[in-house]
Design an enzyme around this catalytic site. Structure first.
Site, PDB file in Angstrom:
ATOM      1  N   LYS A  69       8.481 -11.328   7.464  1.00  0.00           N
ATOM      2  CA  LYS A  69       7.885 -11.376   6.017  1.00  0.00           C
ATOM      3  C   LYS A  69       9.043 -11.573   4.979  1.00  0.00           C
ATOM      4  O   LYS A  69      10.183 -10.937   5.186  1.00  0.00           O
ATOM      5  CB  LYS A  69       7.243 -10.083   5.682  1.00  0.00           C
ATOM      6  CG  LYS A  69       6.564  -9.983   4.334  1.00  0.00           C
ATOM      7  CD  LYS A  69       5.713  -8.633   4.336  1.00  0.00           C
ATOM      8  CE  LYS A  69       4.864  -8.403   3.009  1.00  0.00           C
ATOM      9  NZ  LYS A  69       4.010  -7.184   3.024  1.00  0.00           N
ATOM     10  N   SER A  78      -0.939  -7.945   2.047  1.00  0.00           N
ATOM     11  CA  SER A  78       0.106  -8.552   1.367  1.00  0.00           C
ATOM     12  C   SER A  78       0.727  -9.674   2.592  1.00  0.00           C
ATOM     13  O   SER A  78       1.490 -10.509   2.312  1.00  0.00           O
ATOM     14  CB  SER A  78       1.056  -8.053   0.454  1.00  0.00           C
ATOM     15  OG  SER A  78       1.931  -7.082   1.181  1.00  0.00           O
ATOM     16  N   SER A 131      -1.247  -3.453   4.189  1.00  0.00           N
ATOM     17  CA  SER A 131      -0.557  -4.767   4.316  1.00  0.00           C
ATOM     18  C   SER A 131      -0.104  -5.459   5.408  1.00  0.00           C
ATOM     19  O   SER A 131       0.233  -6.727   5.683  1.00  0.00           O
ATOM     20  CB  SER A 131       0.389  -5.181   3.176  1.00  0.00           C
ATOM     21  OG  SER A 131       0.003  -5.335   2.084  1.00  0.00           O
TER      22      SER A 131
HETATM   23  N1  GLN Z   1      -3.421  -4.308  -1.085  1.00  0.00           N
HETATM   24  C1  GLN Z   1      -2.684  -3.187  -1.629  1.00  0.00           C
HETATM   25  C2  GLN Z   1      -2.035  -3.404  -2.794  1.00  0.00           C
HETATM   26  O1  GLN Z   1      -2.215  -4.509  -3.235  1.00  0.00           O
HETATM   27  C3  GLN Z   1      -1.575  -2.886  -0.404  1.00  0.00           C
HETATM   28  C4  GLN Z   1      -0.432  -3.680  -0.285  1.00  0.00           C
HETATM   29  C5  GLN Z   1       0.576  -3.440   0.776  1.00  0.00           C
HETATM   30  O2  GLN Z   1       0.298  -2.643   1.606  1.00  0.00           O
HETATM   31  N2  GLN Z   1       1.745  -3.864   0.297  1.00  0.00           N
HETATM   32  O3  GLN Z   1      -1.226  -2.717  -3.218  1.00  0.00           O
END
Ligand code: GLN
Length: 478
Positions: free
Chosen positions: A66, A141, A165
């Site tokens: 990532k 994400s 995410s």
């Molecule tokens: N979807 C969640 C957010 O928008 C979690 C994102 C994540 O785990 N980085 O914050």
């Protein structure tokens, strides 16, 4: 099957018996990237010089990373314009451990900008697509890392999970995703979103690979003050096929109205599978579940607003310094750089977080958020007094269409309703494939255990996997 469709453990067996070489595997992965990444767009950039191809090293396997983990000398952007051109002077601890294990670092994967999102549509460089259906999102994400594995453009990959995410994109893409216990994997060199919630973890095609990849990346790191000095077991030893006598809790608060009928049916079916293997299921209550999303968006945005303050046009990446700014002040340069560099979701989160941390609102929002976080954590501690693990759906729905939720931040935030609590509580949680919808989209089931009990996750997940076939399906492209 082509080499790129195999698991890491299958490939390692073949490499160690000299049937194939690490180059063969890398070539197969690169060929697949050439064939499909123009459609999937899992990668932001490929690494041109990733390899020593040392067949004698323990894990000479192509891996995708990532784009929020620092790799020495390589651009790392968090899919944000504000970091364009930033090359890290050092390796994140996870990257160093991967390099030491012989990993072939294929490239950096797309993500929601700074990991803010649930669909990978918030990337400044365009969305990633779901390899099972290119009209759908891969989740987020870490959508690029999940899609890379599902599209066989990497054998396995690394993501980060702040509120889901890793697990939600794993569910949407039909792969195994693990968020380890907070402190289990070093965050040194992970570009921070919310420091008290962030955790790095693996995406893999099966549970054995997940245990192997966690073996590589886990462990105490003096460079990360929140890293836990707790011994790391060999997780592959937990891959037994025995759940008899285990008690698994089903939290009643997770079976809500918005839960898709096909997801519910797949979860019911998985419960049956594990029951047949000897596990006992009991209904439990996690009474503060309804506050998890609200609490998360207070705590996470507060920490994010503070962490993102360092991106000011001076130290990293983009500096916007047009003529009109040159004639004015330093503050104008900061403002111009941040305005040009951050996308809409990042700006929204900086504003939300700054608001809840500001004097007059701190007690009402941030401090209250921390208190509710403790209540959520206590719910789990109480539950784990009577059960060994908890089983839930990973996400209320399967992957949604690109564009469907991007104009409605609130509906996007709700797609994490089942994953967020594990981050607030700091406990480990895994998503694994447990079925497909009529439209051919994967469904994920989530397992949670108490802190530092990843072995229990592997034990249950492996037993389930040995008694089902979902993990064997592979995507096909025409
Ligand atoms: N979807 C969640 C957010 O928008 C979690 C994102 C994540 O785990 N980085 O914050």
């Amino acid at each position: 099957m082509n080499l790129n469709e195999l698991t890491a453990h299958e490939l390692i067996d073949q490499i160690s018996s000299s049937q194939i070489s690490p180059q063969d595997v890398h070539k197969s992965v690169r060929d697949q990237i050439d064939a499909v990444d123009s459609k999937v767009k899992a990668y932001l950039r490929l690494n041109d010089n990733p390899q020593n191809y040392d067949a004698a090293s323990p894990y000479p396997i192509p891996i995708a990373i990532k784009d929020n983990m620092c790799m020495q000398g390589i651009e790392t952007t968090c899919a944000s314009k504000i970091l364009q051109g930033f090359k890290s002077p050092y390796d994140a601890t996870v990257i160093r451990k991967l390099k030491d294990s012989g990993a072939i670092l294929v490239g950096n994967t797309n993500m929601d900008e700074f990991a803010f999102g649930s669909s990978t549509e918030n990337s400044a460089f365009g969305p990633t697509r779901n390899p099972w259906n290119l009209d759908c999102v891969p989740g987020g994400s870490s959508g690029g890392s999940a899609a890379a594995v599902a599209a066989n453009e990497a054998i396995w990959s690394i993501g980060s999970d702040t509120g889901g995410s890793i697990r939600q994109p794993a569910a949407f893409c039909g792969v195994v995703g693990l968020k380890p216990t907070y402190g289990r994997v070093s965050r040194y060199g992970l570009i921070a979103f919310a420091s008290s919630l962030d955790q790095i973890g693996p995406f893999t095609k099966d549970v054995r690979d997940s245990a192997m990849l966690l073996n590589i990346i886990a462990g105490y790191d003096p460079m990360d003050s929140t890293s836990a000095d707790v011994p790391v077991p060999d997780y592959t030893k937990a891959l037994t096929q025995d759940v008899s006598g285990l008690k698994i809790g089903i939290p009643k608060e997770y079976f809500i109205d918005g839960l898709d009928a096909e997801v519910k049916a797949a979860i019911d079916e998985s419960i049956k599978v594990l029951k047949d293997c000897g596990a006992e299921f009991v209904e439990i209550s996690l009474p503060h579940t309804e506050y998890a999303v609200a609490t998360y968006y207070i705590v996470a945005t507060a920490e994010a607003s503070s962490n993102l303050a360092r991106f000011d046009g001076v130290q990293y990446g983009l500096r916007s310094f047009p003529e009109k700014v040159r004639k004015s002040s330093l503050i104008d340069m900061y403002e111009e750089s941040r305005d040009q560099g951050f996308g809409p979701e990042s700006k929204r989160r900086i504003m939300l977080g700054t608001y809840s941390l500001s004097s007059g609102y701190y007690d009402a929002y941030y401090l209250r958020g921390l208190k509710v976080r403790t209540l959520i954590k206590n719910d789990f501690e109480k539950a784990f007094e009577s059960v060994d693990a908890i089983l839930t759906p990973t996400s209320p729905t399967t992957a949604f269409k690109v564009g469907e939720r991007s104009d409605d931040p609130l509906s996007m935030y709700l797609s994490d309703i089942f994953t967020i609590s594990a981050n607030l509580a700091g406990i480990p949680a895994m998503s694994m494939p447990c079925g497909f919808s009529q439209d051919g989209l994967p469904i994920g089931l989530q397992l949670l255990t108490k802190a530092f009990d990843e072995e229990m996750l592997f034990r249950i997940a492996h037993t389930y996997e040995q008694n089902t076939e979902w993990h064997k399906r592979r995507t096909k492209f025409n």
